[in-house]
Design a protein around this motif. Structure first.
Motif, PDB file in Angstrom:
ATOM      1  N   VAL A  88      -6.453   4.334   3.010  1.00 50.01           N
ATOM      2  CA  VAL A  88      -5.852   3.775   1.798  1.00 50.01           C
ATOM      3  C   VAL A  88      -5.401   2.228   2.035  1.00 50.01           C
ATOM      4  O   VAL A  88      -6.191   1.598   1.059  1.00 50.01           O
ATOM      5  N   ASN A  89      -5.106   1.812   3.220  1.00 44.64           N
ATOM      6  CA  ASN A  89      -5.253  -0.091   3.370  1.00 44.64           C
ATOM      7  C   ASN A  89      -6.713  -0.823   2.857  1.00 44.64           C
ATOM      8  O   ASN A  89      -6.587  -1.818   1.918  1.00 44.64           O
ATOM      9  N   VAL A 124       1.092  -1.143  -0.261  1.00 48.85           N
ATOM     10  CA  VAL A 124       0.026   0.402   0.186  1.00 48.85           C
ATOM     11  C   VAL A 124       1.532   1.547  -0.159  1.00 48.85           C
ATOM     12  O   VAL A 124       1.704   1.391   0.927  1.00 48.85           O
ATOM     13  N   PRO A 125       0.419   2.266  -0.703  1.00 50.83           N
ATOM     14  CA  PRO A 125       1.002   3.626  -0.598  1.00 50.83           C
ATOM     15  C   PRO A 125       1.030   4.518   0.578  1.00 50.83           C
ATOM     16  O   PRO A 125       0.416   4.120   1.339  1.00 50.83           O
ATOM     17  N   THR A 126       2.017   4.848   1.160  1.00 50.98           N
ATOM     18  CA  THR A 126       2.288   5.164   2.092  1.00 50.98           C
ATOM     19  C   THR A 126       2.585   6.324   2.907  1.00 50.98           C
ATOM     20  O   THR A 126       2.954   6.921   2.130  1.00 50.98           O
ATOM     21  N   PHE A 127       1.290   6.770   3.562  1.00 51.83           N
ATOM     22  CA  PHE A 127       1.874   8.674   3.880  1.00 51.83           C
ATOM     23  C   PHE A 127       2.787   8.966   5.493  1.00 51.83           C
ATOM     24  O   PHE A 127       2.095   9.785   5.828  1.00 51.83           O
ATOM     25  N   LEU A 128       2.673   7.797   6.152  1.00 49.87           N
ATOM     26  CA  LEU A 128       3.368   7.802   7.578  1.00 49.87           C
ATOM     27  C   LEU A 128       4.749   7.998   7.482  1.00 49.87           C
ATOM     28  O   LEU A 128       5.385   6.819   6.747  1.00 49.87           O
ATOM     29  N   VAL A 136       5.087   9.160   1.319  1.00 51.70           N
ATOM     30  CA  VAL A 136       6.268   8.406   1.118  1.00 51.70           C
ATOM     31  C   VAL A 136       6.694   8.558   0.202  1.00 51.70           C
ATOM     32  O   VAL A 136       6.217   7.872  -0.673  1.00 51.70           O
ATOM     33  N   ALA A 137       8.003   8.563  -0.405  1.00 46.78           N
ATOM     34  CA  ALA A 137       8.643   8.672  -1.285  1.00 46.78           C
ATOM     35  C   ALA A 137       8.685   6.903  -2.178  1.00 46.78           C
ATOM     36  O   ALA A 137       9.235   5.553  -0.906  1.00 46.78           O
ATOM     37  N   SER A 138       8.185   6.091  -3.391  1.00 49.82           N
ATOM     38  CA  SER A 138       7.929   4.633  -3.429  1.00 49.82           C
ATOM     39  C   SER A 138       8.659   4.563  -5.194  1.00 49.82           C
ATOM     40  O   SER A 138       8.046   5.521  -5.839  1.00 49.82           O
ATOM     41  N   THR A 139       9.102   3.638  -5.419  1.00 47.12           N
ATOM     42  CA  THR A 139      10.037   3.198  -7.100  1.00 47.12           C
ATOM     43  C   THR A 139       9.275   2.019  -7.021  1.00 47.12           C
ATOM     44  O   THR A 139       9.372   1.008  -6.333  1.00 47.12           O
ATOM     45  N   TYR A 140       9.259   1.859  -8.210  1.00 42.59           N
ATOM     46  CA  TYR A 140       7.839   0.529  -8.841  1.00 42.59           C
ATOM     47  C   TYR A 140       9.299  -0.330  -9.204  1.00 42.59           C
ATOM     48  O   TYR A 140      10.294   0.201 -10.529  1.00 42.59           O
ATOM     49  N   LYS A 197      10.427  -2.984 -12.512  1.00 46.10           N
ATOM     50  CA  LYS A 197       9.158  -3.612 -13.840  1.00 46.10           C
ATOM     51  C   LYS A 197       9.891  -5.135 -13.166  1.00 46.10           C
ATOM     52  O   LYS A 197       9.121  -5.829 -13.407  1.00 46.10           O
ATOM     53  N   THR A 198      11.105  -5.504 -12.730  1.00 48.47           N
ATOM     54  CA  THR A 198      11.368  -6.882 -12.713  1.00 48.47           C
ATOM     55  C   THR A 198      10.485  -7.929 -11.536  1.00 48.47           C
ATOM     56  O   THR A 198       9.989  -8.498 -12.221  1.00 48.47           O
ATOM     57  N   THR A 199      10.643  -6.989 -10.082  1.00 53.93           N
ATOM     58  CA  THR A 199      10.166  -7.590  -9.501  1.00 53.93           C
ATOM     59  C   THR A 199       8.752  -7.397  -9.689  1.00 53.93           C
ATOM     60  O   THR A 199       8.075  -8.244  -8.807  1.00 53.93           O
ATOM     61  N   LYS A 200       8.285  -6.704  -9.712  1.00 53.85           N
ATOM     62  CA  LYS A 200       7.293  -6.321 -10.117  1.00 53.85           C
ATOM     63  C   LYS A 200       6.295  -5.891  -8.005  1.00 53.85           C
ATOM     64  O   LYS A 200       5.276  -6.337  -7.875  1.00 53.85           O
ATOM     65  N   THR A 201       7.039  -5.470  -8.014  1.00 51.90           N
ATOM     66  CA  THR A 201       7.033  -4.895  -6.681  1.00 51.90           C
ATOM     67  C   THR A 201       7.564  -3.584  -6.005  1.00 51.90           C
ATOM     68  O   THR A 201       8.297  -2.822  -6.833  1.00 51.90           O
ATOM     69  N   TRP A 202       7.342  -2.615  -4.851  1.00 50.59           N
ATOM     70  CA  TRP A 202       7.579  -1.174  -4.646  1.00 50.59           C
ATOM     71  C   TRP A 202       8.444  -1.291  -3.658  1.00 50.59           C
ATOM     72  O   TRP A 202       7.935  -2.405  -2.510  1.00 50.59           O
ATOM     73  N   SER A 203       9.314  -0.282  -3.741  1.00 55.80           N
ATOM     74  CA  SER A 203      10.061   0.261  -2.286  1.00 55.80           C
ATOM     75  C   SER A 203       9.291   1.165  -1.988  1.00 55.80           C
ATOM     76  O   SER A 203       8.272   1.463  -2.538  1.00 55.80           O
ATOM     77  N   GLY A 204       9.372   1.545  -0.484  1.00 49.16           N
ATOM     78  CA  GLY A 204       9.010   2.405   0.094  1.00 49.16           C
ATOM     79  C   GLY A 204       8.062   1.759   0.561  1.00 49.16           C
ATOM     80  O   GLY A 204       6.744   3.701   1.087  1.00 49.16           O
ATOM     81  N   GLN A 205       6.863   1.578   0.640  1.00 52.51           N
ATOM     82  CA  GLN A 205       5.347   1.161   1.076  1.00 52.51           C
ATOM     83  C   GLN A 205       5.413   0.164   1.826  1.00 52.51           C
ATOM     84  O   GLN A 205       6.010  -0.827   2.460  1.00 52.51           O
ATOM     85  N   VAL A 206       4.224   0.030   2.931  1.00 50.68           N
ATOM     86  CA  VAL A 206       3.769  -0.906   3.637  1.00 50.68           C
ATOM     87  C   VAL A 206       3.577  -1.894   3.153  1.00 50.68           C
ATOM     88  O   VAL A 206       3.064  -2.080   2.369  1.00 50.68           O
ATOM     89  N   TRP A 207       3.572  -3.476   4.127  1.00 54.36           N
ATOM     90  CA  TRP A 207       2.343  -4.483   3.512  1.00 54.36           C
ATOM     91  C   TRP A 207       1.537  -4.266   4.655  1.00 54.36           C
ATOM     92  O   TRP A 207       1.665  -4.784   5.744  1.00 54.36           O
ATOM     93  N   ALA A 208       0.316  -4.094   4.601  1.00 48.42           N
ATOM     94  CA  ALA A 208      -0.615  -4.452   5.540  1.00 48.42           C
ATOM     95  C   ALA A 208      -1.198  -5.847   5.116  1.00 48.42           C
ATOM     96  O   ALA A 208      -1.040  -6.783   3.954  1.00 48.42           O
TER      97      ALA A 208
END
Length: 698
Positions: A431-432, A291-295, A329-333, A335-346
């Motif tokens: 958001v979650n 989930v994109p993160t704001f905290l 909060v900064a987040s980058t996708y 494309k290889t792993t199809k996951t995001w950096s800088g996001q929380v896992w709910a």
């Protein structure tokens, strides 16, 4: 009218036009209207435009609560009003608070929660006047039952439905009587206002304008025994996506929604399954999703249930320093792993039938858990009948109000200056939940996992997500539904609104939490005002701040929702007055007949004069969609206390709060509503509508 002759021309002296808006109400520090218990009077009467200032907001006002005038805890720290002071006005569910020495509530004939209709009578001693809409507002009131000292007891007045957002409200107290049945004299400050002698000239000018141009012009209002009058402004709701502002109630949540969805764009939802368990006819799937993160400063590891992030360890909201709106909060996708950096896992837990029943995939719903609970609640009795009725329920933790947030809650009760952190986390929780709905709705979400398939076909109806929540899941679920684009219908079981003003003191659940709060704020006036300050922030995360846009006037980018409310009479945890305040605010209709006092043998007494007052009857139709309906279910529980206290002890019977969730007929109604938006009446006797009577414990 005077006239004069100037250069042979007759000139009529035209009176100066009356200003359309009152003079500035602001004061520095405390107001001067009331004399109240020493050292605890600065914010009385509450709410009050004396504690606002001019601003370029939708209301033209902004809160300006004095930092040294708020309640202080036993460490001497005042509640910091920085976050409250961003608002364009007070809470739409504001509890009106004032101390009236020697007041006799009964002799004065003030409307209570059992005779709300009388609040609109011509002789009502309390008048709430919407100065914007030019109409009276229904209400109910009580003396603060949390305080047994009659010398310092506060008069508490609640709107029967929320004040309209952005409107200005006049409060008029008149015809008040003491214990000897004598009229209470006008407050000296009110007399000074009328005589233009109030020490604070600017304040006096404002209040005199209010009296002269609004109060004195209310049709049929006898002011011969006026006590006091003042006004306050209700915060604006917001919702214009091109002009979002931190001063508006819903705009932080809408800003987060817009930013989060814009960030992920057309990328696939990211999730992982950790555990799959088949138990007879039920399949349970656990996992987590990104989930994109704001905290700020969230943990980078996933150590909690289902490999999720412990968001209780995250910091405050990341905000734009200029607009004060939440900022991603900064987040980058990748494309290889199809996951995001800088996001929380709910976390998530989904339950569903272990096989596709009769070739029909399960109807999916998000499930909102109860007070400080967890996603695991969806596997218990609360959703047992849902699975049996071919439904899939998916839940995640309510950030800010889940079991992992106990320490955050405790910190706030010790020092209410930190309460903003809870509302920050609740907004992240919104958001979650929306992104969990996205996983259900997207063909590239859960439907792609073999764990959610049977024979290569999804076990649930993709794109058909709806919402169902009980208790806290109903109190926060209406707010969530008002801002979400992922579903169109919400079932809200035993819900309410307005934690600080209506729910806490009337709930048996509050007993354990006030054992922390009260010792830190031992003065009873401070306790009431502290909860009112908290409610201004709590509005961001529960129904109280969003209910006016749930079934009508939707926010930008959002559609109106259909709502089915289930209310249990005498509820010990979510007070009926709160449920019905919410129902009135969203314009819900009621099942009728509403109540049968003889249903359990002996005729019950001490009932409200009108059950579910000010609601209109609903006409059931198997084909016509429901807009908003509230069904009152009776399990034989006695009437709860009239004042602001919990129905504890044997006199109030067994708590019906959790009843009904396993009632076959009720789950059929829920299923029909979730799938088609229609509801059939199940409270019938030989085809004739009756009150809804349930089996205790069901």
């Amino acid at each position: 009218m005077a006239c004069s002759l100037v250069a042979g021309t007759l000139v009529m002296a035209v009176p100066a036009a009356v200003a359309a808006t009152p003079p500035d109400a602001a004061v520095k520090g405390c107001d001067v209207l009331v004399t109240t218990p020493a050292d605890h009077s600065c914010l009385l009467p509450w709410p009050n435009d004396a504690f606002t200032k001019k601003a370029s907001t939708l209301t033209g006002r902004q809160l300006n609560i004095p930092a040294t005038g708020t309640p202080a805890n036993t460490s001497g720290k005042h509640i910091d009003p920085t976050y409250q002071n961003l608002n364009s006005g007070f809470s739409p569910g504001s509890q009106i608070v004032i101390h009236v020495p020697n007041l006799s509530f009964d002799n004065s004939g003030i409307a209570n929660s059992q005779n709300i209709d009388s609040s609109l009578a011509s002789n009502a001693p309390v008048v709430l006047w919407d100065a914007t809409a030019k109409k009276k507002i229904p209400y109910f009131a009580e003396m603060d039952a949390q305080n047994t000292d009659t010398a310092t007891q506060l008069l508490l007045i609640h709107p029967a439905k929320n004040f309209d957002e952005g409107h200005r409200i006049d409060v008029v107290l008149r015809n008040l009587k003491d214990s000897s049945n004598n009229f209470i004299s006008q407050l000296p400050s009110q007399t000074a206002v009328l005589n233009n002698t109030l020490a604070n000239k600017a304040r006096g000018t404002h209040l005199k304008w209010i009296y002269t141009n609004e109060v004195a012009k209310i049709s049929g209002l006898d002011l011969s025994h006026l006590y006091v009058t003042w006004d306050f402004t209700v915060a604006a709701g917001g919702g214009n996506l091109s002009k979002l502002s931190a001063a508006n109630l819903a705009d932080p949540a809408l800003s987060m929604r817009e930013q989060a969805y814009k960030l992920v764009g057309k990328t696939d939802p990211v999730f992982r399954v950790t555990t799959v368990t088949d138990n007879g006819t039920k399949r349970e799937i656990d996992g987590s999703f990104q989930v994109p993160t704001f905290l700020k400063n969230c943990p980078t590891t996933q150590a909690l249930a289902y490999q999720s992030t412990n968001t209780s360890q995250c910091g405050d909201m990341n905000v734009n320093s200029k607009t004060h709106l939440p900022s991603l909060v900064a987040s980058t996708y990748n494309k290889t792993t199809k996951t995001w950096s800088g996001q929380v896992w709910a976390n998530f837990r989904c339950v569903m039938p272990s096989s596709i029943q009769g070739g029909v995939a399960a109807a999916p719903t998000l499930y909102g858990h109860g007070l400080l609970g967890s996603a695991g609640e969806v596997t218990g009795g609360s959703f047992q009948k849902g699975v049996e009725s071919n439904m899939m329920g998916c839940a995640t933790d309510w950030d800010g109000m889940s079991s992992k947030d106990i320490l955050l809650v405790a910190a706030a009760l010790n020092d209410m200056s930190s309460f903003h952190r809870l509302s920050d986390h609740m907004l992240q929780g919104f958001v979650n939940f929306q992104f969990l709905g996205r996983l259900i709705n997207s063909p590239k979400g859960f439907a792609t996992s073999t764990d959610f398939q049977s024979g290569g076909v999804a076990r649930f109806q993709v794109g058909k997500c709806q919402y169902m929540g009980y208790s806290q899941g109903g109190i926060m679920g209406g707010a969530l539904s008002a801002v979400s684009k992922e579903w169109s219908r919400a079932v809200l079981g035993v819900p309410g609104q307005n934690y600080g003003g209506l729910l806490l003191n009337r709930s048996v659940d509050w007993d354990s939490y006030k054992s922390v709060y009260n010792p830190n704020y031992p003065n009873t006036t401070d306790q009431i005002l502290g909860l009112q300050l908290a409610q201004i922030l709590w509005d961001r995360g529960e129904n109280n701040g969003y209910s006016q846009h749930l079934t009508k006037t939707p926010y930008g980018g959002t559609s109106i929702k259909q709502v089915f409310i289930i209310e249990n009479y005498g509820d010990h945890q979510v007070a009926n007055v709160s449920t019905e305040s919410f129902a009135r605010t969203i314009g819900a209709e009621r099942h009728s007949p509403v109540f049968d006092p003889t249903a359990f043998g002996t005729t019950r007494t001490n009932l409200p004069t009108v059950m579910q007052a000010l609601l209109t009857n609903h006409t059931y139709s198997p084909t016509a969609p429901v807009r908003a309906l509230v069904e009152l279910w009776d399990y034989g529980t006695p009437t709860p206390p009239v004042a602001n206290q919990a129905p504890g002890g044997g006199a109030y019977g067994s708590d019906p709060h959790g009843y009904g969730r396993r009632t076959p007929g009720l789950i059929d109604q829920i299923k029909s509503f979730q799938v088609s938006g229609t509801i059939s009446d199940i409270c019938l006797s030989d085809g004739t509508p009756t009150a809804c009577i349930g089996v205790p414990g069901s």
